[in-house]
Design a protein around this motif. Structure first.
Motif, PDB file in Angstrom:
ATOM      1  N   MET A   1       0.844  -1.166   0.000  1.00 31.68           N
ATOM      2  CA  MET A   1       0.000   0.000   0.000  1.00 31.68           C
ATOM      3  C   MET A   1       0.894   1.235   0.000  1.00 31.68           C
ATOM      4  O   MET A   1       1.779   1.370   0.839  1.00 31.68           O
ATOM      5  CB  MET A   1      -0.912  -0.023   1.234  1.00 31.68           C
ATOM      6  N   LEU A   2       0.672   2.114  -0.940  1.00 31.46           N
ATOM      7  CA  LEU A   2       1.358   3.408  -0.965  1.00 31.46           C
ATOM      8  C   LEU A   2       0.454   4.417  -0.284  1.00 31.46           C
ATOM      9  O   LEU A   2      -0.731   4.492  -0.578  1.00 31.46           O
ATOM     10  CB  LEU A   2       1.619   3.845  -2.407  1.00 31.46           C
ATOM     11  N   ARG A   3       0.992   5.197   0.641  1.00 32.88           N
ATOM     12  CA  ARG A   3       0.150   6.129   1.380  1.00 32.88           C
ATOM     13  C   ARG A   3       0.847   7.469   1.554  1.00 32.88           C
ATOM     14  O   ARG A   3       2.071   7.563   1.554  1.00 32.88           O
ATOM     15  CB  ARG A   3      -0.223   5.544   2.723  1.00 32.88           C
ATOM     16  N   ARG A   4       0.026   8.494   1.722  1.00 32.07           N
ATOM     17  CA  ARG A   4       0.537   9.861   1.890  1.00 32.07           C
ATOM     18  C   ARG A   4      -0.516  10.657   2.643  1.00 32.07           C
ATOM     19  O   ARG A   4      -1.709  10.496   2.414  1.00 32.07           O
ATOM     20  CB  ARG A   4       0.783  10.489   0.526  1.00 32.07           C
ATOM     21  N   SER A   5      -0.094  11.511   3.534  1.00 31.00           N
ATOM     22  CA  SER A   5      -1.029  12.384   4.237  1.00 31.00           C
ATOM     23  C   SER A   5      -0.642  13.839   3.975  1.00 31.00           C
ATOM     24  O   SER A   5       0.520  14.155   3.720  1.00 31.00           O
ATOM     25  CB  SER A   5      -1.035  12.078   5.727  1.00 31.00           C
ATOM     26  N   TYR A   6      -1.634  14.708   4.035  1.00 29.15           N
ATOM     27  CA  TYR A   6      -1.446  16.134   3.812  1.00 29.15           C
ATOM     28  C   TYR A   6      -2.093  16.900   4.962  1.00 29.15           C
ATOM     29  O   TYR A   6      -3.255  16.651   5.303  1.00 29.15           O
ATOM     30  CB  TYR A   6      -2.095  16.577   2.492  1.00 29.15           C
ATOM     31  N   ASN A   7      -1.361  17.825   5.548  1.00 28.33           N
ATOM     32  CA  ASN A   7      -1.913  18.688   6.589  1.00 28.33           C
ATOM     33  C   ASN A   7      -2.767  19.764   5.942  1.00 28.33           C
ATOM     34  O   ASN A   7      -2.399  20.327   4.909  1.00 28.33           O
ATOM     35  CB  ASN A   7      -0.801  19.351   7.400  1.00 28.33           C
ATOM     36  N   VAL A   8      -3.909  20.065   6.566  1.00 26.97           N
ATOM     37  CA  VAL A   8      -4.816  21.086   6.076  1.00 26.97           C
ATOM     38  C   VAL A   8      -5.092  22.048   7.217  1.00 26.97           C
ATOM     39  O   VAL A   8      -5.428  21.617   8.322  1.00 26.97           O
ATOM     40  CB  VAL A   8      -6.146  20.458   5.587  1.00 26.97           C
ATOM     41  N   CYS A  26      -4.245   6.984  -0.186  1.00 25.34           N
ATOM     42  CA  CYS A  26      -3.449   5.778  -0.361  1.00 25.34           C
ATOM     43  C   CYS A  26      -3.860   5.068  -1.647  1.00 25.34           C
ATOM     44  O   CYS A  26      -4.939   5.287  -2.187  1.00 25.34           O
ATOM     45  CB  CYS A  26      -3.569   4.853   0.835  1.00 25.34           C
ATOM     46  N   SER A  27      -2.970   4.244  -2.118  1.00 29.07           N
ATOM     47  CA  SER A  27      -3.203   3.485  -3.339  1.00 29.07           C
ATOM     48  C   SER A  27      -2.801   2.041  -3.080  1.00 29.07           C
ATOM     49  O   SER A  27      -1.705   1.781  -2.568  1.00 29.07           O
ATOM     50  CB  SER A  27      -2.371   4.074  -4.480  1.00 29.07           C
ATOM     51  N   GLN A  34      -6.151  -4.727   2.276  1.00 27.81           N
ATOM     52  CA  GLN A  34      -5.146  -3.793   2.772  1.00 27.81           C
ATOM     53  C   GLN A  34      -5.764  -2.662   3.586  1.00 27.81           C
ATOM     54  O   GLN A  34      -5.660  -2.654   4.806  1.00 27.81           O
ATOM     55  CB  GLN A  34      -4.325  -3.256   1.602  1.00 27.81           C
ATOM     56  N   PHE A  35      -6.417  -1.693   2.967  1.00 23.00           N
ATOM     57  CA  PHE A  35      -6.890  -0.516   3.694  1.00 23.00           C
ATOM     58  C   PHE A  35      -7.964  -0.858   4.720  1.00 23.00           C
ATOM     59  O   PHE A  35      -7.906  -0.400   5.864  1.00 23.00           O
ATOM     60  CB  PHE A  35      -7.423   0.540   2.728  1.00 23.00           C
ATOM     61  N   ALA A  36      -8.958  -1.646   4.352  1.00 21.48           N
ATOM     62  CA  ALA A  36     -10.040  -1.975   5.289  1.00 21.48           C
ATOM     63  C   ALA A  36      -9.508  -2.730   6.504  1.00 21.48           C
ATOM     64  O   ALA A  36      -9.961  -2.507   7.630  1.00 21.48           O
ATOM     65  CB  ALA A  36     -11.116  -2.785   4.581  1.00 21.48           C
TER      66      ALA A  36
END
Length: 79
Positions: A1-8, A26-27, A34-36
């Motif tokens: 799983m490729l994942r990334r977070s962004y602060n808002v 994520c992808s 994976q994600f679930a």
């Protein structure tokens, strides 16, 4: 799983609190496996007290096109 977070951050909300958050992207090829699974594992944990999910969705990407006779999504319908 490729994942990334962004602060808002939107500054202050009308009630004077900070209007901030985190966008998680994520992808992965298998959402259920994976994600679930990761999401279920986090439920009820210590982090849940500090996290509120306000929206979400699943976006699917079709397989690419191999040549001029191919078309988007053909791999999904071919046996």
């Amino acid at each position: 799983m490729l994942r990334r977070s962004y602060n808002v951050g939107q500054g202050l909300a009308p009630d004077g609190t900070l209007d901030v958050g985190l966008v998680f992207c994520c992808s992965q090829p298998d959402v259920a496996r994976q994600f679930a699974t990761v999401r279920k594992r986090l439920e009820g944990g210590r982090f849940a007290d500090f996290s509120t999910t306000t929206g979400g969705g699943y976006f699917l990407a079709l397989p690419g096109v191999a040549d001029a006779s191919d078309w988007y999504g053909s791999a999904l319908l071919d046996p």
